[in-house]
Design an enzyme around this catalytic site. Sequence first.
Site, PDB file in Angstrom:
ATOM      1  N   ASP A  64       0.851  -1.186   0.000  1.00  0.00           N
ATOM      2  CA  ASP A  64       0.000   0.000   0.000  1.00  0.00           C
ATOM      3  C   ASP A  64       0.891   1.243   0.000  1.00  0.00           C
ATOM      4  O   ASP A  64       1.555   1.550   0.995  1.00  0.00           O
ATOM      5  CB  ASP A  64      -0.918  -0.002   1.230  1.00  0.00           C
ATOM      6  CG  ASP A  64      -1.919   1.140   1.184  1.00  0.00           C
ATOM      7  OD1 ASP A  64      -1.763   2.062   0.339  1.00  0.00           O
ATOM      8  OD2 ASP A  64      -2.861   1.117   2.001  1.00  0.00           O
ATOM      9  N   TYR A 156      -7.363  16.383  -8.363  1.00  0.00           N
ATOM     10  CA  TYR A 156      -6.633  15.500  -9.286  1.00  0.00           C
ATOM     11  C   TYR A 156      -5.717  16.337 -10.183  1.00  0.00           C
ATOM     12  O   TYR A 156      -4.535  16.021 -10.352  1.00  0.00           O
ATOM     13  CB  TYR A 156      -7.641  14.707 -10.115  1.00  0.00           C
ATOM     14  CG  TYR A 156      -7.025  13.730 -11.086  1.00  0.00           C
ATOM     15  CD1 TYR A 156      -6.431  12.559 -10.643  1.00  0.00           C
ATOM     16  CD2 TYR A 156      -7.048  13.986 -12.461  1.00  0.00           C
ATOM     17  CE1 TYR A 156      -5.877  11.648 -11.543  1.00  0.00           C
ATOM     18  CE2 TYR A 156      -6.508  13.082 -13.359  1.00  0.00           C
ATOM     19  CZ  TYR A 156      -5.919  11.914 -12.891  1.00  0.00           C
ATOM     20  OH  TYR A 156      -5.368  11.021 -13.789  1.00  0.00           O
ATOM     21  N   LYS A 160      -1.525  16.262 -10.551  1.00  0.00           N
ATOM     22  CA  LYS A 160      -0.778  15.960 -11.770  1.00  0.00           C
ATOM     23  C   LYS A 160       0.109  17.150 -12.172  1.00  0.00           C
ATOM     24  O   LYS A 160       1.201  16.951 -12.720  1.00  0.00           O
ATOM     25  CB  LYS A 160      -1.737  15.569 -12.897  1.00  0.00           C
ATOM     26  CG  LYS A 160      -2.512  14.277 -12.594  1.00  0.00           C
ATOM     27  CD  LYS A 160      -1.587  13.098 -12.271  1.00  0.00           C
ATOM     28  CE  LYS A 160      -2.335  11.785 -12.108  1.00  0.00           C
ATOM     29  NZ  LYS A 160      -1.461  10.637 -11.803  1.00  0.00           N
ATOM     30  N   THR A 191      -9.689   2.648 -19.290  1.00  0.00           N
ATOM     31  CA  THR A 191      -9.267   1.740 -18.209  1.00  0.00           C
ATOM     32  C   THR A 191     -10.348   1.777 -17.132  1.00  0.00           C
ATOM     33  O   THR A 191     -11.337   2.506 -17.258  1.00  0.00           O
ATOM     34  CB  THR A 191      -7.944   2.211 -17.570  1.00  0.00           C
ATOM     35  OG1 THR A 191      -8.185   3.476 -16.943  1.00  0.00           O
ATOM     36  CG2 THR A 191      -6.814   2.354 -18.561  1.00  0.00           C
TER      37      THR A 191
HETATM   38  N1  LIG Z   1      -7.039   6.047 -17.519  1.00  0.00           N
HETATM   39  C1  LIG Z   1      -6.897   7.286 -17.927  1.00  0.00           C
HETATM   40  O1  LIG Z   1      -7.651   7.790 -18.776  1.00  0.00           O
HETATM   41  C2  LIG Z   1      -5.776   8.141 -17.378  1.00  0.00           C
HETATM   42  C3  LIG Z   1      -5.564   9.388 -17.972  1.00  0.00           C
HETATM   43  C4  LIG Z   1      -4.549  10.191 -17.500  1.00  0.00           C
HETATM   44  C5  LIG Z   1      -3.749   9.752 -16.468  1.00  0.00           C
HETATM   45  N2  LIG Z   1      -3.970   8.544 -15.889  1.00  0.00           N
HETATM   46  C6  LIG Z   1      -3.089   8.141 -14.785  1.00  0.00           C
HETATM   47  O2  LIG Z   1      -2.510   6.899 -15.086  1.00  0.00           O
HETATM   48  C7  LIG Z   1      -2.290   6.166 -13.880  1.00  0.00           C
HETATM   49  C8  LIG Z   1      -2.938   4.792 -14.013  1.00  0.00           C
HETATM   50  O3  LIG Z   1      -4.314   4.963 -14.252  1.00  0.00           O
HETATM   51  P1  LIG Z   1      -5.253   3.736 -14.661  1.00  0.00           P
HETATM   52  O4  LIG Z   1      -6.233   4.263 -15.609  1.00  0.00           O
HETATM   53  O5  LIG Z   1      -4.408   2.571 -14.997  1.00  0.00           O
HETATM   54  O6  LIG Z   1      -6.007   3.494 -13.263  1.00  0.00           O
HETATM   55  P2  LIG Z   1      -6.655   2.185 -12.639  1.00  0.00           P
HETATM   56  O7  LIG Z   1      -6.991   1.183 -13.686  1.00  0.00           O
HETATM   57  O8  LIG Z   1      -7.726   2.665 -11.718  1.00  0.00           O
HETATM   58  O9  LIG Z   1      -5.450   1.621 -11.770  1.00  0.00           O
HETATM   59  C9  LIG Z   1      -4.989   2.331 -10.662  1.00  0.00           C
HETATM   60  C10 LIG Z   1      -3.869   1.512 -10.056  1.00  0.00           C
HETATM   61  O10 LIG Z   1      -3.371   2.219  -8.908  1.00  0.00           O
HETATM   62  C11 LIG Z   1      -3.179   1.273  -7.861  1.00  0.00           C
HETATM   63  N3  LIG Z   1      -3.281   1.948  -6.574  1.00  0.00           N
HETATM   64  C12 LIG Z   1      -4.189   2.878  -6.196  1.00  0.00           C
HETATM   65  N4  LIG Z   1      -3.986   3.238  -4.913  1.00  0.00           N
HETATM   66  C13 LIG Z   1      -2.915   2.508  -4.479  1.00  0.00           C
HETATM   67  C14 LIG Z   1      -2.220   2.422  -3.247  1.00  0.00           C
HETATM   68  N5  LIG Z   1      -2.575   3.129  -2.165  1.00  0.00           N
HETATM   69  N6  LIG Z   1      -1.164   1.571  -3.155  1.00  0.00           N
HETATM   70  C15 LIG Z   1      -0.790   0.822  -4.215  1.00  0.00           C
HETATM   71  N7  LIG Z   1      -1.401   0.863  -5.403  1.00  0.00           N
HETATM   72  C16 LIG Z   1      -2.462   1.689  -5.531  1.00  0.00           C
HETATM   73  C17 LIG Z   1      -4.299   0.254  -8.073  1.00  0.00           C
HETATM   74  O11 LIG Z   1      -3.933  -0.969  -7.491  1.00  0.00           O
HETATM   75  P3  LIG Z   1      -4.731  -1.707  -6.298  1.00  0.00           P
HETATM   76  O12 LIG Z   1      -6.177  -1.419  -6.469  1.00  0.00           O
HETATM   77  O13 LIG Z   1      -4.338  -3.139  -6.465  1.00  0.00           O
HETATM   78  O14 LIG Z   1      -4.144  -1.111  -5.075  1.00  0.00           O
HETATM   79  C18 LIG Z   1      -4.321   0.143  -9.594  1.00  0.00           C
HETATM   80  O15 LIG Z   1      -3.375  -0.823 -10.021  1.00  0.00           O
HETATM   81  C19 LIG Z   1      -2.864   7.016 -12.754  1.00  0.00           C
HETATM   82  O16 LIG Z   1      -1.827   7.750 -12.159  1.00  0.00           O
HETATM   83  C20 LIG Z   1      -3.815   7.944 -13.475  1.00  0.00           C
HETATM   84  O17 LIG Z   1      -3.986   9.155 -12.781  1.00  0.00           O
HETATM   85  C21 LIG Z   1      -4.970   7.714 -16.330  1.00  0.00           C
END
Ligand SMILES: NC(=O)c1ccc[n+]([C@@H]2O[C@H](COP(=O)([O-])OP(=O)(O)OC[C@H]3O[C@@H](n4cnc5c(N)ncnc54)[C@H](OP(=O)(O)O)[C@@H]3O)[C@@H](O)[C@H]2O)c1
Length: 252
Positions: A64, A156, A160, A191
């Site tokens: 975590d 958020y 960033k 995602t």
């Molecule tokens: N998807 C988009 O459109 C988008 C766009 C711009 C930027 N981003 C950025 O890209 C990154 C990944 O996004 P995503 O879309 O892949 O999100 P996601 O599918 O919701 O995945 C988020 C990940 O963060 C992990 N996480 C969250 N809190 C945690 C904690 N306290 N300790 C350890 N792990 C933690 C989760 O793992 P567990 O649940 O297993 O802990 C999960 O693997 C993020 O930083 C997001 O802000 C995403």
Amino acid sequence: MFATDALIDRTILITGASSGLGRATAVLLSRMGARIIAVGRNEDRLIATASQLSGAGHVVRPFDLAAVEAIPEWLQSLAAECGPLRGVVHSAGVHLARPLQMLKADAVQQLLTVNVTAALMLAKGLRQRAVHESPASLVLMSSVMGQVGQAGVTAYSASKGAVDALCRSLALELATQGIRVNAIAPGQVETEMAEQQRGSLTTEQFERIRSMHPLGLGRAEDVASAVAFLISDASRWMTGTTLTVDGGYTAH
Ligand SMILES: NC(=O)c1ccc[n+]([C@@H]2O[C@H](COP(=O)([O-])OP(=O)(O)OC[C@H]3O[C@@H](n4cnc5c(N)ncnc54)[C@H](OP(=O)(O)O)[C@@H]3O)[C@@H](O)[C@H]2O)c1
């Protein structure tokens, strides 16, 4: 030159590997030869990621990241167990869509802890002599929300913007130790996080966001390819940069 076997025998730690962009990154980097340390809180979903990886020697380590003080020592123990790291990808992140009247300070704090403080503590851990092998690369997941505004995502966006800023300063501080630091700013990628966001939007709001991406919404693999480039030596002269990967969202 960008080679598809550029990461052979390199150990790369990926946070957020249990889902979305982190999982797609783990899959792609393993195909390029990397040994992956997959990190997230949900062990079952990390194991599901591990089952999709190419090659051998990958490990799943639930952690975590809200336990920010423990991160540097935890990286030391991982490096002692798995060997020094050639890269870290911080893809774990928290999203929060709340109008100001509903925004709670403790939710803001939780978001900043994972998105910002954990990034700094990962850098602090990686710089330790026993933890990295240079040249090493740290890639942070930012967002276009760090560059442009959107009503309802103030915390958020702030997190960033902070990632983009700390990336530049970290790059300067860690260059002499052979560690490059870059960030990626994705637009909307399909995602689980995007699914959650979608739940807080009306159909019209969602369609508006979609229409602002001239190349359409992204796939996780589109971002993973950018990570692969920044983790590999093909980007050896890049540090302190935020690479925008957004299907044209910020070109408006
Ligand atoms: N998807 C988009 O459109 C988008 C766009 C711009 C930027 N981003 C950025 O890209 C990154 C990944 O996004 P995503 O879309 O892949 O999100 P996601 O599918 O919701 O995945 C988020 C990940 O963060 C992990 N996480 C969250 N809190 C945690 C904690 N306290 N300790 C350890 N792990 C933690 C989760 O793992 P567990 O649940 O297993 O802990 C999960 O693997 C993020 O930083 C997001 O802000 C995403």
